[in-house]
Write a protein that holds these residues in place. Sequence first.
Motif, PDB file in Angstrom:
ATOM      1  N   LYS A   1      93.552  69.527  27.794  1.00  0.00           N
ATOM      2  CA  LYS A   1      92.860  69.389  26.603  1.00  0.00           C
ATOM      3  C   LYS A   1      93.986  69.509  25.615  1.00  0.00           C
ATOM      4  CE  LYS A   1      89.217  71.609  23.866  1.00  0.00           C
ATOM      5  NZ  LYS A   1      90.210  71.376  22.578  1.00  0.00           N
TER       6      LYS A   1
ATOM      7  N   ASN B   1      85.336  65.175  27.458  1.00  0.00           N
ATOM      8  CA  ASN B   1      85.182  65.286  25.838  1.00  0.00           C
ATOM      9  C   ASN B   1      84.679  63.867  25.298  1.00  0.00           C
ATOM     10  OD1 ASN B   1      86.117  66.088  23.347  1.00  0.00           O
ATOM     11  ND2 ASN B   1      88.207  65.298  23.786  1.00  0.00           N
TER      12      ASN B   1
ATOM     13  N   ASP C   1      94.871  66.826  22.635  1.00  0.00           N
ATOM     14  CA  ASP C   1      94.669  67.060  21.149  1.00  0.00           C
ATOM     15  C   ASP C   1      96.098  66.702  20.380  1.00  0.00           C
ATOM     16  OD1 ASP C   1      92.067  67.501  21.537  1.00  0.00           O
ATOM     17  OD2 ASP C   1      92.333  69.750  21.822  1.00  0.00           O
TER      18      ASP C   1
END
Length: 642
Positions: free
Chosen positions: A619, A432, A623
């Motif tokens: 992920k 990312n 987030d």
Amino acid sequence: MKKTSVLQQLLINTILPLVLFILLYCCYNYYTEQKRQTAATEAQINQITQQVKNLVDLYDLGMITHEDAFNERMKDLSYKIYNSENTSVNNLSKVDLYDLSLKLGMDTLKESIYIIDRNCIICNTTFYKDKNLDFKQIDPKYTSILNDLRNKRKFSADRFGLEINTGKIKKYSFLPSKTGDYIIELGFYSDKATELKKILIEKVQSSAKNYSSLSKINFDAVVKDSKSFTFADKYQAIINKASREKHDQKIVELNNGIEITNHFIYLPIANAGLYNCYIVQIETTNALQKALLRQELLRFVKIILLLILPLIILVYYRARKIIEPLKELSRKTNQIRINNLNERAEVAGAIEIAELSENFNHMVTELQKSYEDLEQKVKDRTKEIQFQKHIIEEKQKEILDSINYAKRIQYTLLANKEFLKEQIHDHFIFFNPKDIVSGDFYWATKQDDKFYLAVCDSTGHGVPGAFMSLLNIGYLKEAINEKFIYKPNEVLNFVRQRLIDNISKEGQKDGFDGILLCIDQKTKKLTYSAANNAPVLVSDANYTELDADRMPVGKGEKEDLFTLREIDYKAGDTLYLYTDGYADQFGGPKGKKFKYKPLNELLVKISSKGPEIQETLLKNNFDDWKGDLEQVDDVLIIGIKL
């Protein structure tokens, strides 16, 4: 901005500067007098310290002379007890010490015998107040002190000190028993020693009365890093520091608004055993400064009452003659403000007011003309800005297109997913980048039966980091595929030298942190070399952070050779390789970093899941943690099921 009247302006412009001047004058007086008092206090402390040092030197010399006779007698009696038939038994805790002291001709009122066992407890004594006294409970450091005395296996006598239970001055000596299970301790009172210390204290207190800033003086000999029974418990840490560092210390406290400073003066002690030094406590206060501050405040109030108040009354009556014509002009100008620019103010009043009205009318005429010109300029400028905006948008699109093309180039150099799947079947990659292109990279290659995987964090992120990643990949590829260097640590040594030779000639410290893993597909042996970033192995629901060299691949504080390490694993374990972006991300309810320990615990929690699920969980957690905050760095985590 808050509006003020003419009267308020007059008061502000005349009275306020005067008040400020008086205040500054009083502050200056306070500052200079405070400085003088501080200097005087320091001089007094230095003087009393020197006087105390001189008195302590005389006291110490007198005590040494007085103690010589005690030392000989204590040594003679100790060895008599040591060699006595009564003490030849193994258990000295049951010997009748009182009977023994009478046989040895000891003065039982002033001379006591103590037997200390290996538990640092007085198990037998002629001084019954100290029976069962546990030195460990007094201070744990006495354990090592008594063990040192026991290990020396010889007689030692200490200086006069304070008796724990009574606070009286007493001299102690120590001699281990024949078996070493006990310490024979003698303790002697001395009227002369008590008198000498009393004279010293009286002299010190008498000297202190001559100094107004000193409020208290205390004095005693102390044992290094051990509790003192003369000084308050709250000062033990600062006293131990003065004793340990052999340097004066001080501590400042507040008591009912009074600042109290305690100075702890270190003085050496001669011919001491347990005792490390003398400590003199000198207490000073800022009571004089408080009194000085009250004096200056009272002076300020008196000046305000006698000078400023009459001046305010005078200004008020003089200002009224100016204010009324200005109020009339203000009413006229309000009419112009609420209607249009064609209105004008009436020219009337005193010379200054009339001139003000004329100038105002002229200003309105010029303003009306300027307004019309400005309106046309705004139209022309708006058209120009729209054209420039169009140009900027076109340039921005060109830049983004270039960066996106650079992203495609960078991604072609990263490890091919199909190639990775052929070499390590069960794995995932959570990649990312902070920006379009990344300073973090993962790269893989194969030579014979050896598969190599690099997970690295280049210096910087975005476009500069991407350039560094391309350079780092090139040097890794050159080392393994062209120079045929197969050991991960030697590969990192080669790449570091290439970076230093090519981009660090002027002192730049560019390069990367990372891990280079080598999987021998024939022997199933895993070796690696790591620069700052450490691999994490999860086995049986526990994680182990493997070793890494604390230096980068590039110019750094250290340039030692990188270490080759082997990973001891079993089938079903999971190996994680990651950079610092995930752990350094700010977020959560308090906006703090995620940190490495929570990351490793998260990896343990998800390690039993499939690779795709692990990637999704990482992920989603990232987030959720980041929330609306900006991502601070590139993020890269690779997990491999072994």
